[in-house]
Every structure is written in C-alpha cells, then in structure tokens.
Design a protein around this motif. Structure first.
Motif, mmCIF file in Angstrom:
data_model
loop_
_atom_site.group_PDB
_atom_site.id
_atom_site.type_symbol
_atom_site.label_atom_id
_atom_site.label_comp_id
_atom_site.label_asym_id
_atom_site.label_seq_id
_atom_site.Cartn_x
_atom_site.Cartn_y
_atom_site.Cartn_z
ATOM 1 N N CYS A 310 0.911 -1.334 0.029
ATOM 2 C CA CYS A 310 0.038 -0.113 0.070
ATOM 3 C C CYS A 310 0.929 1.480 0.128
ATOM 4 O O CYS A 310 1.842 1.530 0.805
ATOM 5 C CB CYS A 310 -0.831 -0.124 1.167
ATOM 6 N N ILE A 311 0.497 2.290 -0.994
ATOM 7 C CA ILE A 311 1.417 3.393 -0.851
ATOM 8 C C ILE A 311 0.279 4.560 -0.515
ATOM 9 O O ILE A 311 0.650 5.893 -0.691
ATOM 10 C CB ILE A 311 1.809 3.766 -2.295
ATOM 11 N N CYS A 313 -2.738 5.943 -1.013
ATOM 12 C CA CYS A 313 -3.298 6.964 -2.124
ATOM 13 C C CYS A 313 -4.628 7.362 -1.748
ATOM 14 O O CYS A 313 -4.920 8.190 -2.252
ATOM 15 C CB CYS A 313 -2.906 6.339 -3.404
ATOM 16 N N SER A 314 -5.349 6.402 -1.015
ATOM 17 C CA SER A 314 -6.765 6.532 -0.750
ATOM 18 C C SER A 314 -7.752 6.276 -1.916
ATOM 19 O O SER A 314 -8.937 6.276 -1.787
ATOM 20 C CB SER A 314 -7.159 7.884 -0.213
ATOM 21 N N CYS A 316 -8.901 3.482 -2.637
ATOM 22 C CA CYS A 316 -9.724 2.359 -2.307
ATOM 23 C C CYS A 316 -10.772 3.040 -1.685
ATOM 24 O O CYS A 316 -12.200 2.426 -1.966
ATOM 25 C CB CYS A 316 -9.039 1.221 -1.737
ATOM 26 N N CYS A 370 -6.684 0.052 -7.134
ATOM 27 C CA CYS A 370 -5.685 0.124 -6.348
ATOM 28 C C CYS A 370 -4.256 0.212 -7.089
ATOM 29 O O CYS A 370 -4.180 -0.537 -8.030
ATOM 30 C CB CYS A 370 -5.414 -0.907 -5.314
ATOM 31 N N PRO A 371 -3.476 1.425 -6.937
ATOM 32 C CA PRO A 371 -2.505 1.470 -8.060
ATOM 33 C C PRO A 371 -1.205 0.226 -7.992
ATOM 34 O O PRO A 371 -0.480 0.155 -8.717
ATOM 35 C CB PRO A 371 -1.893 2.648 -7.476
HETATM 36 S S1 SF4 Z 1 -5.881 1.922 -3.135
HETATM 37 FE FE1 SF4 Z 1 -4.333 0.522 -2.607
HETATM 38 S S2 SF4 Z 1 -2.447 1.785 -2.458
HETATM 39 FE FE2 SF4 Z 1 -4.290 3.139 -2.430
HETATM 40 S S3 SF4 Z 1 -4.460 3.463 -0.296
HETATM 41 FE FE3 SF4 Z 1 -5.951 1.680 -1.152
HETATM 42 S S4 SF4 Z 1 -4.914 0.084 -0.393
HETATM 43 FE FE4 SF4 Z 1 -3.402 1.638 -0.312
#
Ligand code: SF4
Lengths: 475, 268
Positions: A310-311, A313-314, A316, A370-371
C-alpha cells in the motif's frame, strides 16, 4: 487515536443519520473518482504502471531487510540518525527524547497518519511539548479536537460552515465564509508557529535506500516549512515505505498522484537528505528518521503480506460504496475504508476490529482502482477466516451458516428445504407477490420488501417438464 | 438460428441453476435453457447440484466451502461447459482452485471446472454464437452491472450486445451503473442500514433514467433492488436480462403479482 472499532455498527448508524456528514460525503463521491478516471484516461500506459508498481513492491518486500539496512547506512552517511522502533511506545519515546534534547517547547507537524497510529500528539502534549498541525485539514481538526476521517483529506467529513465556526471561535476574528479568507487566516496563524517551532515532525511517503532520503508530497507546501525551518527535523515513518532508488520512487509518485487526486504530479515533492551542509542555504541542524514496525514485519510471509504494498493513495476508500455511505470515523480508528479493513485488524487486533473486514460486499471496486493491485477483498476474506476459526463471528450466524452448509452437501434434503421454503414464502407473499415483514429476515424487510418466489422450485418444475417431454416423445 | 462454426451444434452444457433462481425465479432458468438450446447446445441439469458455496466462502468457513465445492465439481464432471445465470455464482466456481492444495485430486478438477464455467450472457456472446434473436420488448430499460460478473468475469458489453438484438428495446444507461447495489450476500442482513443506503442510491440512479424496466444478470442484486423499489412504491419493473432475450416476459416482474402485470401492461 482512541480505538472505537468495536462500535462500528453504532457509529455507522449515526453516520447514516448525520445530514451534514452525508452532504460532505456526497462531495467526496462526486469528486475523487471522476478526477482519477480523467487522469487515468490521459495516460494509456497506466495499467502497465500498476503492474510495475505491484512487481516492484513485491521485490522490495522480498528484500526488505536489505533495503532497510541500505537506507540506514545512507542516512548515516548523510549525517542523519535512524531510530528503529518495534512498536508505538518505542517510537513515541524516541521522538520525545529528540524533542527534549532539542529543548523543544513546540513542534510543528506535517500530516502523518503514522503519528495518529502511535497517538503521538497526546503523548507529546502530556509530556510538555506542544504539537501544532500545519496541514490545513489537520490544523482544523486539531482546533476541533477531532481526528482525520480520510488518509489524504483528513477533514473531508466537514463542510465550510464547520470551518467558519471553529476559526471564529478559536481565532477571535469575525466569522468568514469565504474559503480564500479562511485560508489566509490559517496561514497567518501558522506562520508564527513555523518560526517558533524547535522541532518539525513529518511523515514520509517513501524512503529512498540508495540516497538515504525521505520524501513527502503535499499540495500546500506546509511540509517544506515544517522540515526546513526548525533546528531539528524528525521523520516518523514505517518500514514498508522504503524503495530502492530515486527512479523507483518516481514510478510510485506517478501512480500516487493520479490515484489519489487525479493530478499528474503532486504540487510539492520535497526530499530530505540529511541535515544542512555548510554550503546549504537552509535546512535543519539534525535529521532523524524513526522507522516503526508495529506488527508490519509479522505480515511478511503471512497471507496479509500483499497489504504492505500500500502506498496510501486513498483510491480504495474514495471508490468504496461503504466508505461513501458512512465516512471514515465509523471505522473507529486511524485507517478507514478497504485498506483500513485489512490493516486495522492486524494493528489493533481482529477481536476489536472484527466488523471492518465484514462490512464489505466484496464488490471489488477497491481492488480495481488500487495502484499496486492489492487484492483487498481477498485479504478481508482472510480476516473472516481467522474470525471463523477463532469463533469470533456471532453464534446465531455461525449456527445458521452451519445448518445451511450441512444441507448444501445433501442434495436430496436440500431440495426438500428449498421446496418448503419457496412454498412458505410464496404463501406469505400472497396476492402481492412480495413480503413486507419477515420475522427471521428483519434486516431485509426493515428497509425493503422481500420479493416472493414464483411458485415451485426450478428443480421440481424442470423434472415435470422433462417427464412431459418424455411422454410426448413416447406418444 | 445458426450456431457459430467454432462450436459443434451439440455442445454439451451442464446448467448451473443457482440456489436463488431455483427458489425464487425458476423462469430465469427456463429462459436461460431456451437461449442455450437456441444456440445449439444440448442442455442437462445435474440433479445433485445445490449451491456454489459462496455464503460459506465469504463467511470465512473454508471447510464447508471446500466440501460444497467438491460436490459441485462432482455434479458437473463430464460437461464441456457449465453455464449459469449469475456472474456471482459462476465467479465463485472460478475461485475453486484456490480452495485445494495442488496435491489434492480436486485441485486439477477444480481448475478444469473453472476453465469451463461461464456466465450466461458471456457464454452466448464469447463462446457460442446466438444468431438472430426472435425477441420483442417494447420499452426503455436500464442495466445494472453486478459486481462479480463485471469485475471478476468481465461481463459488461455482452448483455448489452444481446439486448440490442431485441426488437423494440431501448437502453438508457444510469449513473454509476457499475456501483454495487448493496446486496453482498450476507452483508445486507448483517449491515442492513448501510446496505439500505447503497440500494437507495442505486434505485435513485435507475429511476432517474426514466426507464420502465431495470435489468441485471444476478438474482441476488435484482431481489435487493426490486424489494427496495417496491417498498418505495415505484412501478419500475425488475427483471433478469435473459427473460427479455428469451422473449419470456409473461411472468410478473420480480416482487410483483399477476395484478401488477396486468396494470403495467395497461399503463405503457
Ligand atoms: S488503493 Fe491500494 S495503495 Fe491506495 S490506499 Fe488503498 S490499498 Fe493503499
């Protein structure tokens, strides 16, 4: 941040009834997803970048010890110090000690979810060091004694009114409803703090192993002032944030900005590499990195390892229909939305956070945006498995499920049960064709009708159909 | 009616009814079989099938899931294809290989099943050609993309392509067609008020199109949305897409009675 995850149901209910919050969530649902979609549409190779991001993170996690040591070596070479912290307690102590050694009365802070994770503000305050949040959203929350409800837009649960009210109350100025004026007001208040602070604390989006640098990305520039003006700069971050090279970092920066806000690039990308050198114009005299584990290393090699990609990024949560319905505070701790539903049970215990991985329809939208392609629904299911194994799921539910599963393995009996159920429900539906209240299905019928079955089951009808066909063929 | 040249006219299909269609809406099963036969398939309905096991799988009960998966795998042995009127249940069949260790004999059989299992609209477009449909339905419809079909199996254009062949149908896309309706299996019982908010958003989006009929490919979602629309007092009909494709819209819509059918027929 206090743990309120066990009260998830209650808090979700309150959130659904809170008209102001619902208004704010409406803005979020309309904003972030469209911006991300537009940014992705402008970049045909985005999907390929996601694959690269996923693969690179997997490589890093497979070699985490190596990159962390390389990072530490290079921080030291640059003249900085690294403090390893097994848990929140060790991290808090390390930071307090740095503050004490610097004789700090106030510290300025850039936005950091890790500092929320370890409850840093309360701890510093209790020990005579005053933390001042400098990210606008965090600043507003601090004035309100509130907490972030989102990992990149901490005050997303508030409306303009709320900001006008709290500024008016705390700044002793006439009440303004003009966003530009409010911004100016915050800026004036914060300027003094930037200059007065002895220590600046920031998080890090990434730690670069090859150079020993940390980077933060912001859209306000507050982070720059937090880390360059005070004499001491402390970075509080976690072990999975390390990346091998600057070039690797840029891959994640490209993914991060687009996934988070739909920007091509975040406005301020600020790298810190050690303390100020003689030839530097500015910068801190001391540079410390506190590297927190807090249970993350246990995730390596477990079924939850992928979560460490996870980076933050929000994306999700921005795309999650459950988050969009109830907001971040309902989740009851630091990390909300799908990423929080996987991470929180690990960090505070699945006995406390059990609702979180259950409160999902597994619609899969989170995984699709999710990136770094974290299979969030699969990981939530793993928590459900752990809960099931530990008998943490409600008794009545387990009994119902067990009974159903027993029948599902016995086709003959199963036929009989579905036949009687259809018959019964069909009768209940009567002439209407639907049921308004089901004693055993209140969860359903409190809000919607239960459509009644058409009549006998498909299997029974099919059998009759087959028999008539055969007779026809004979005749 | 011509079957595509890639599939022999006697493709042997095992029909996976799904437990909700079995109990709530057998007409969806008959419509599906009619379409499969039109496409030149020889359809059988294995008697030992029950449910795909999703309730157990999503509740974390792996042992029950595995046991149910074994019986589904046994039931559908020997069919060239397994087809069902639900993206969600067929998506579940695609998960089966994850349930078994590679040295378990069921592992390979699970992989084989996953490779042969198709959601009905995708089977009718991607695997066998359906030729020209002989179906007619007068009216404006809108389509809800159910999550598992859309994101696990890539079902998006297939139902629309098939619908475009139904005489008289006009499709009006709703906002957020790809957003979950809030059903989520046990989710809607465990978190009813959150589910309610989600389905309310969905029915509002559906009704904003002005369509008379809301279509979809998964009975769970359809029961949820129909239940909400009826509670709201809406006259919008809810149907599984195969009902239109097979020209079998003589049954009352989901959650409606014969009286509603007569009323709606008079109304538009
Ligand atoms: S989309 Fe993926 S990378 Fe971004 S906050 Fe959610 S889990 Fe983390």
């Amino acid at each position: 941040m206090q743990i309120h995850s066990p009260e998830f149901k209650q808090r979700a209910g309150d959130a659904l009834d809170n008209a102001n919050l619902q208004r704010a969530l409406g803005n979020l649902r309309d904003g972030f997803p469209q911006k991300r979609a537009a940014a992705v549409a402008r970049m045909p190779e985005f999907e390929q970048l996601r694959n690269e991001g996923r693969d690179l993170k997997n490589h890093i996690l497979a070699n985490l010890d190596f990159y962390l040591e390389q990072f530490e070596d290079n921080v030291i070479k640059q003249g900085g110090q690294v403090h390893w912290a097994r848990d929140g307690e060790e991290a808090r102590r390390a930071i307090l000690e740095i503050c004490r050694n610097a004789g700090a009365k106030t510290v300025t802070k850039g936005k950091s979810m890790v500092s929320e994770e370890i409850n840093l503000n309360d701890y510093l305050e209790a020990n005579g060091v005053k933390p001042v949040e400098t990210d606008l959203g965090e600043y507003i929350l601090q004035l309100r004694e509130d907490h972030p409800s989102h990992i990149i837009a901490p005050a997303i649960h508030l409306n303009l009114d709320d900001v006008s009210d709290i500024f008016h109350k705390k700044h002793n100025r006439p009440r303004s409803e003009d966003p530009a004026e409010l911004m100016q007001e915050a800026r004036e208040m914060l300027r003094k703090q930037f200059v007065a602070a002895d220590v600046g604390i920031t998080g890090a989006n990434f730690c670069v192993a090859e150079t020993g640098s940390t980077i933060i990305v912001t859209n306000e520039g507050n982070g720059d002032l937090t880390q360059t003006l005070p004499r001491v700069h402390v970075v509080i971050t976690t072990i999975e944030k390390v990346v091998p090279t600057l070039e690797d970092m840029t891959l994640f920066l490209r993914l991060l900005a687009r996934s988070a806000t739909g920007q091509e690039f975040t406005v301020y990308n600020t790298l810190s590499s050690g303390p100020r050198r003689p030839e530097d114009q500015d910068g801190p005299e001391e540079f410390h990195v506190v590297l927190l584990d807090n249970g993350r290393s246990e995730m390596i090699g477990s079924e939850f390892q992928e979560m460490l990609r996870c980076i933050r990024c929000s994306a999700c949560m921005n795309h999650c229909p459950v988050y969009g319905a109830i907001g971040g505070h309902a989740y009851g701790w630091v990390y909300p939305g799908p990423m929080g539903s996987v991470l929180t049970p690990k960090l505070i215990g699945v006995d406390k956070a059990g609702h979180l991985p259950n409160a999902s329809t597994f619609c899969g939208k989170c995984e699709s945006v999710c990136p770094v392609k974290i299979p969030l629904p699969k990981l939530m299911r793993h928590w459900r498995e752990r809960e099931f194994e530990r008998h943490l799921s409600p008794k009545g539910f387990r009994f119902g499920l067990g009974t159903w599963a027993w029948f599902a393995r016995r086709p003959g009996l199963y036929r009989w049960v579905s036949r009687s159920s259809s018959w019964f429900l069909k009768r209940l539906g009567g002439k209407q064709g639907r049921i308004r209240s089901l004693p055993l299905g209140k969860g359903w019928t409190a809000w919607r009708d239960m459509p009644a079955p058409q009549g006998s089951t498909f299997m029974d009808q099919w059998k009759r159909h087959q028999q008539t066909q055969q007779q026809k063929n004979k005749g | 009616m011509t079957a595509s040249s890639t599939t022999p006219p006697t493709a042997k299909v095992g029909f996976f009814v799904t437990c909700l269609v079995d109990m709530f809406r057998p007409s969806v099963g008959f419509a599906s079989i009619k379409l499969l036969e039109l496409a030149g398939c020889e359809v059988e309905v294995p008697e030992t099938q029950t449910c795909c096991g999703q309730p157990a799988y999503n509740s974390g009960d792996r042992n029950s899931t595995r046991a149910i998966a074994e019986s589904v795998i046994d039931a559908f042995d020997g069919f060239e294809y397994v087809v069902g009127p639900s993206g969600s249940c067929i998506g579940m069949l695609h998960q089966y290989p994850d349930l078994f260790e590679p040295d378990n004999p069921y592992f390979e059989r699970a992989r084989s099943l996953a490779g042969r299992a198709y959601e009905i609209t995708s089977f009718l477009t991607d695997v066998v050609g359906l030729g020209t449909l002989q179906a007619r339905f007068e009216g404006l419809v809108t389509y809800h993309d159910s999550c598992a079909g859309l994101r696990e199996l890539g079902v998006k254009t297939q139902p629309r392509q098939l619908l475009s062949q139904v005489d008289g149908v006009e499709l009006a896309e709703m906002n957020e067609a790809e957003t979950c309706c809030g059903f989520g299996g046990t989710f809607c019982i465990k978190y009813p008020d959150i589910s309610n908010r989600m389905v309310s958003n969905k029915t509002a989006n559906a009704q904003a199109t002005g369509a008379a009929v809301l279509l979809g490919g998964d009975l769970g979602c359809l029961l949820n949305m129909a239940g909400k629309l009826k509670r709201e007092g809406s006259t919008m009909e809810v149907r599984h897409v195969v009902e239109l494709l097979a020209n079998m819209t003589d049954q009352p819509a989901i959650g409606e009675s014969a009286a509603d059918l007569a009323y709606n027929a008079g109304g538009h």
